[in-house]
Design a protein around this motif. Structure first.
Motif, short mmCIF file in Angstrom:
data_model
loop_
_atom_site.label_atom_id
_atom_site.label_comp_id
_atom_site.label_asym_id
_atom_site.label_seq_id
_atom_site.Cartn_x
_atom_site.Cartn_y
_atom_site.Cartn_z
N LYS A 22 0.84 -1.20 0.00
CA LYS A 22 0.00 0.00 0.00
C LYS A 22 0.87 1.25 0.00
O LYS A 22 0.64 2.20 -0.73
N ARG A 23 1.89 1.19 0.85
CA ARG A 23 2.84 2.30 0.94
C ARG A 23 3.50 2.60 -0.40
O ARG A 23 3.61 3.74 -0.83
N LEU A 24 3.93 1.51 -1.02
CA LEU A 24 4.62 1.63 -2.29
C LEU A 24 3.68 2.19 -3.35
O LEU A 24 4.06 3.03 -4.17
N THR A 25 2.44 1.71 -3.32
CA THR A 25 1.43 2.20 -4.27
C THR A 25 1.21 3.70 -4.05
O THR A 25 1.18 4.48 -5.00
N ILE A 26 1.08 4.09 -2.79
CA ILE A 26 0.87 5.51 -2.48
C ILE A 26 2.05 6.33 -2.99
O ILE A 26 1.88 7.36 -3.64
N ASN A 32 3.20 10.77 -9.47
CA ASN A 32 2.48 11.26 -10.66
C ASN A 32 1.44 12.31 -10.33
O ASN A 32 0.91 12.97 -11.21
N GLY A 33 1.14 12.40 -9.04
CA GLY A 33 0.01 13.22 -8.60
C GLY A 33 0.07 14.68 -9.02
O GLY A 33 -0.92 15.25 -9.44
N GLU A 38 -3.78 16.08 -9.41
CA GLU A 38 -4.69 15.39 -8.50
C GLU A 38 -4.81 16.09 -7.14
O GLU A 38 -5.61 15.68 -6.31
N PHE A 39 -4.01 17.11 -6.92
CA PHE A 39 -4.03 17.78 -5.63
C PHE A 39 -4.90 19.03 -5.68
O PHE A 39 -5.03 19.67 -6.72
N LYS A 66 -6.61 8.66 -9.02
CA LYS A 66 -7.51 7.94 -9.93
C LYS A 66 -7.69 6.47 -9.52
O LYS A 66 -8.74 5.88 -9.74
N GLU A 67 -6.67 5.90 -8.89
CA GLU A 67 -6.78 4.50 -8.48
C GLU A 67 -7.17 4.33 -7.02
O GLU A 67 -7.95 3.46 -6.67
N LEU A 68 -6.60 5.15 -6.18
CA LEU A 68 -6.78 4.98 -4.74
C LEU A 68 -7.95 5.79 -4.19
O LEU A 68 -8.34 5.60 -3.04
N GLY A 69 -8.47 6.72 -4.96
CA GLY A 69 -9.54 7.58 -4.47
C GLY A 69 -9.00 8.70 -3.59
O GLY A 69 -7.84 9.08 -3.70
#
Ligand code: C2E
Ligand code: CA
Ligand code: CA
Ligand code: CA
Length: 279
Positions: A22-26, A32-33, A38-39, A66-69
C-alpha cells in the motif's frame, strides 16, 4: 495450539506485505500526482472571537488519486516526507495558497490571511526561505497575509537552525504560528526567544471544555499565557457552542472548527467568502 504459531506468523507476514504494498502504491501514485493535477487545497475559515469577522483561512491539502480515491493527508504526508516528495508538493501548496488569496483579494474579497502548513523537512531545507520569497513575489501577495504553521516537534529537535529561519521570515514580514500547541511540551522560555506570532491551541485542549473544571483551567492558562506573552492565538477544533462561548469569555483571539465551518472546497470557499466579506 501447535499450529497457532506458524499460522499467526504467516498472517503477520502477509499483512505486513499488504502494508508495504500500500505504501509503495501511495508513493508511486504520489510521484504522478502533481503532474496529473490530483491535488487541491481545501480552505477552513477562522474567525475573530471579538468581532465575529472572518480573520483568515487555513489551507489543507487534498489528494484524489484515480486509483486509490481520496486519501487523507495523515496517510500520504508521512510518505511524502520520507520519499522527499514533500518538497515539490510543499512548494505547490505554498504557491497555490499565495496565488489564490491574492486572486481573491483582487476580486475585492477581504481575506486578511492564509495559514499554510509546512512540514519540518521543508522548513529546515536550505531553499525554504527562497521558495517562500519567490511564491510571494510571483503571486504579489503581501507577506503579512501569509501565516506559516509549524509544529513544536520541529522547534524541539532543530532549535538553532529553526531560530534563524524564523528570524528571516519575521524580517520578511511573514507570520508564523505554532500548530497543535500544547501537545509537544515545548519549553516556554525557549518559545519566548523565538520570532513567533501565534499559537494554534491543539484540539485536545478545546474538547476538554466539555469535561472537568481542571481540564478547563489548562485551556484557560494557555490563553492567559499567550495573552501575557503578547502572542496571537487560534483555538482549533471548536465543535460545540459551549467551547465557543468558553473561548470567547476567556479572551481567546480566534477560533476554527466544525461548529464554525468545515474545510471548504475551492468552489464552496468562493461562495462563502463572497457572502462573508462583501456586502
Ligand atoms: P492540522 O494542521 O492540525 O489541521 C487541522 C485538521 O483538523 C484538518 O484535518 C482539519 O480538517 C481538521 N479539523 C478542523 N476542524 C475540526 C474540528 O472541529 N474537529 C475535528 N475533529 N477536526 C477538525 P486534515 O485536513 O485531515 O489534515 C490533517 C493534518 O495533515 C493537518 O493537521 C496537517 O498536519 C497535515 N496537513 C494538511 N495539509 C497539509 C499541507 O499542505 N502540508 C503539510 N505539510 N501538512 C498538511
Ligand atoms: Ca495546521
Ligand atoms: Ca493543528
Ligand atoms: Ca492578544
Amino acid at each position: 495450539a501447535k499450529r497457532n504459531g506458524p499460522q499467526n506468523y504467516r498472517f503477520y507476514q502477509e499483512s505486513m506485505n499488504a502494508n508495504a504494498l500500500k505504501r509503495l502504491t501511495i508513493e508511486t501514485q504520489l510521484r504522478n500526482g502533481l503532474e496529473a493535477e490530483e491535488f487541491s487545497l481545501a480552505y477552513q475559515p477562522q474567525f475573530d472571537l471579538k468581532t465575529g469577522n472572518l480573520s483568515g483561512v487555513e489551507a489543507l491539502l487534498r489528494w484524489k488519486n484515480k486509483e486509490l480515491g481520496q486519501i487523507p493527508p495523515m496517510e500520504f504526508i508521512p510518505i511524502a516526507e520520507e520519499s522527499g516528495l514533500i518538497h515539490p508538493l510543499g512548494e505547490w501548496v505554498m504557491r497555490t495558497a499565495c496565488t489564490q488569496v491574492k486572486t481573491w483579494q483582487d476580486q475585492g474579497i477581504d481575506l486578511p490571511r492564509i495559514g499554510v502548513n509546512v512540514s519540518p523537512k521543508e522548513f529546515i531545507h536550505p531553499e525554504f526561505i527562497s521558495n517562500v520569497k519567490s511564491a510571494l513575489a510571483d503571486s504579489g501577495l503581501d507577506p503579512s497575509a501569509l501565516q506559516i504553521e509549524i509544529t513544536e516537534t520541529l522547534l524541539m529537535e532543530h532549535f538553532e537552525g529553526t531560530a534563524k529561519t524564523l528570524e528571516e521570515l519575521h524580517k520578511m514580514g511573514v507570520q508564523v504560528a505554532i500548530d497543535d500547541f500544547g501537545k509537544g511540551y515545548s519549553s516556554l522560555s525557549r518559545l519566548q526567544e523565538l520570532a513567533i506570532d501565534c499559537l494554534k491551541i491543539d484540539r485536545s485542549f478545546v474538547s476538554a471544555v466539555d469535561e472537568s473544571f481542571r481540564q478547563k483551567s489548562v485551556l484557560n492558562a494557555i490563553i492567559a499565557m499567550a495573552n501575557g506573552m503578547d502572542l496571537g492565538m487560534i483555538a482549533e477544533g471548536v465543535e460545540t457552542k459551549e467551547q465557543f462561548l468558553f473561548l470567547q469569555e476567556k479572551h481567546c483571539d480566534e477560533a476554527q472548527g466544525y461548529m464554525l465551518s468545515r474545510p471548504l472546497t475551492l468552489e464552496q470557499a468562493e461562495e462563502f467568502l463572497q457572502k462573508a466579506t462583501m456586502q
